[in-house]
Write a protein that holds these residues in place. Sequence first.
Motif, PDB file in Angstrom:
ATOM      1  N   TYR A 187      34.065  55.180  89.527  1.00 24.01           N
ATOM      2  CA  TYR A 187      32.883  54.951  88.693  1.00 24.01           C
ATOM      3  C   TYR A 187      32.375  53.528  88.865  1.00 24.01           C
ATOM      4  CZ  TYR A 187      34.231  59.295  86.466  1.00 24.01           C
ATOM      5  OH  TYR A 187      34.556  60.623  86.263  1.00 24.01           O
ATOM      6  N   HIS A 220      25.274  63.608  80.691  1.00 19.10           N
ATOM      7  CA  HIS A 220      25.696  64.857  81.317  1.00 19.10           C
ATOM      8  C   HIS A 220      26.477  64.608  82.602  1.00 19.10           C
ATOM      9  CE1 HIS A 220      24.673  68.434  84.028  1.00 19.10           C
ATOM     10  NE2 HIS A 220      25.555  68.876  83.157  1.00 19.10           N
ATOM     11  N   ASN A 221      25.907  63.823  83.530  1.00 17.91           N
ATOM     12  CA  ASN A 221      26.576  63.613  84.813  1.00 17.91           C
ATOM     13  C   ASN A 221      27.380  62.325  84.849  1.00 17.91           C
ATOM     14  OD1 ASN A 221      24.652  61.581  85.059  1.00 17.91           O
ATOM     15  ND2 ASN A 221      24.171  62.059  87.206  1.00 17.91           N
ATOM     16  N   SER A 222      27.539  61.672  83.722  1.00 23.17           N
ATOM     17  CA  SER A 222      28.237  60.387  83.652  1.00 23.17           C
ATOM     18  C   SER A 222      28.705  60.211  82.214  1.00 23.17           C
ATOM     19  CB  SER A 222      27.294  59.255  84.084  1.00 23.17           C
ATOM     20  OG  SER A 222      26.063  59.348  83.406  1.00 23.17           O
ATOM     21  N   SER A 223      29.177  59.016  81.889  1.00 19.55           N
ATOM     22  CA  SER A 223      29.563  58.740  80.502  1.00 19.55           C
ATOM     23  C   SER A 223      28.983  57.399  80.097  1.00 19.55           C
ATOM     24  CB  SER A 223      31.091  58.733  80.353  1.00 19.55           C
ATOM     25  OG  SER A 223      31.662  57.714  81.149  1.00 19.55           O
ATOM     26  N   ARG A 259      26.760  52.617  81.199  1.00 14.79           N
ATOM     27  CA  ARG A 259      26.874  53.936  81.826  1.00 14.79           C
ATOM     28  C   ARG A 259      27.887  53.864  82.972  1.00 14.79           C
ATOM     29  NH1 ARG A 259      23.779  58.902  81.433  1.00 14.79           N
ATOM     30  NH2 ARG A 259      22.753  57.877  79.682  1.00 14.79           N
ATOM     31  N   ILE A 296      28.972  55.635  86.145  1.00 14.02           N
ATOM     32  CA  ILE A 296      28.330  56.575  87.057  1.00 14.02           C
ATOM     33  C   ILE A 296      29.295  56.951  88.181  1.00 14.02           C
ATOM     34  CG2 ILE A 296      26.306  56.959  88.518  1.00 14.02           C
ATOM     35  CD1 ILE A 296      25.025  54.581  86.949  1.00 14.02           C
ATOM     36  N   TYR A 319      16.831  57.125  85.549  1.00 15.88           N
ATOM     37  CA  TYR A 319      17.127  58.195  84.601  1.00 15.88           C
ATOM     38  C   TYR A 319      15.928  59.147  84.501  1.00 15.88           C
ATOM     39  CZ  TYR A 319      20.820  54.969  83.208  1.00 15.88           C
ATOM     40  OH  TYR A 319      21.902  54.117  83.209  1.00 15.88           O
ATOM     41  N   ASP A 344      21.104  62.215  82.674  1.00 22.00           N
ATOM     42  CA  ASP A 344      21.574  61.967  84.038  1.00 22.00           C
ATOM     43  C   ASP A 344      21.213  60.572  84.523  1.00 22.00           C
ATOM     44  OD1 ASP A 344      22.614  64.564  84.299  1.00 22.00           O
ATOM     45  OD2 ASP A 344      20.621  65.340  84.796  1.00 22.00           O
ATOM     46  N   TYR A 395      21.068  58.511  88.014  1.00 16.54           N
ATOM     47  CA  TYR A 395      21.069  58.698  89.465  1.00 16.54           C
ATOM     48  C   TYR A 395      21.150  57.343  90.162  1.00 16.54           C
ATOM     49  CZ  TYR A 395      19.629  63.646  89.231  1.00 16.54           C
ATOM     50  OH  TYR A 395      19.579  64.998  89.006  1.00 16.54           O
TER      51      TYR A 395
END
Length: 395
Positions: A43, A60-63, A69, A71, A322, A340, A342
Amino acid sequence: MQIGIVGKPNVGKTTFFGAATMAPVEIANYPFTTIVANKGIGYVRSACPCKELGVQCTPHNSSCINGIRMIPIELLDVAGLVPDAWQGKGLGNQFLDDLRQADALINVIDVSGSTNIEGVLGKPGEYDPREDVKFLKKEIEMWIKDIINNGFNKIARTARMTGANPETILHERLAGLNITETHIKAALKTTSFPEDLTEWNDDVMLALAKKIREYSKPMIIAMNKADIAPKSNIKLVEAMGDTSIITMAETELALKKANNAKIVEYIPGERSFRICENVKLSDAQKNALNYMKKNMEEYNGTGIQTCLEKVAFEVLNLITVYPVEDENKYTDHFGRVLPDAYLVPKGFTAKDLAYKVHSDLGNKFIKAINVKTKRTIGADYKLLNGDVIKIIANR
């Protein structure tokens, strides 16, 4: 995006990989512990827009941890490389084949100088860690050169008759290594070579391979085992001019395990850690934790998180954006807030982002909205780090 964790045997590559991903892997003090490449998720940290926008995000795709964030990025730990791997020595063919899709490399070296070039253990200071850097670059460059050179004379003669350009020919041979036309064009611009491809010799091939490696497989150096390294070794490697980070993979792995066991509180990337209250420790545990704390404070952390973020944000020049569907609530179709994150290259456009989210969005792109500024933006708008973007497309 995929980052390859590379190096000779027994330098702590798999420990580095395990510390970065917490994936279960075999770690031992003998060469070629890693036979089959390990894949895992690490991450990188990026500021989440949730605090700026005053919302509670539902990733959703990370925390998200306190507005940071986390990622995901893919990491690949491959078999250790030994000299002449490009000719098949050791596990060389497998090692190099595993690296085909890597976008960048972290070369884990034993900066303590306690392993020879074959990965056999010795004593700290016994070997020159600069050789770890030099030989690995050479192996990858020779691998690329060998692929270019295989049957090149016949292709060169055909090119002389048809007028085909070097960029097209090289790309056809190297596309399977995740080497793009952009990489090749940049390498050709910085290399002197005869216009007639039949006149290309080994020196030209090697010079080109070196530049192609620099552009297509950029590398940073993880100076591992720094806690037992003579400081002079660290200075020698730093003086080589490559991006180099002091790392202590064993410490990172131990702290993450201790954090999971609620012995310490540790956030990856932090300079130190805190021992949890009401934890009973043996003298040996106390000594080990004090030893780790001292080294982390001296070297500003374990360096593992720094390596990942240096590659993502400086070497590959990635930014975080985002995409959302509702520009007022910052949500997606399911009502998730800032769902999400990216990672995209600098220079990525609004339309590029549309294609990344879904090919239909790209094909039917009309315009986009910069959610923070509430301004309409066009297809060619170049995204900025932290942008929140709503894409508008034909239905």
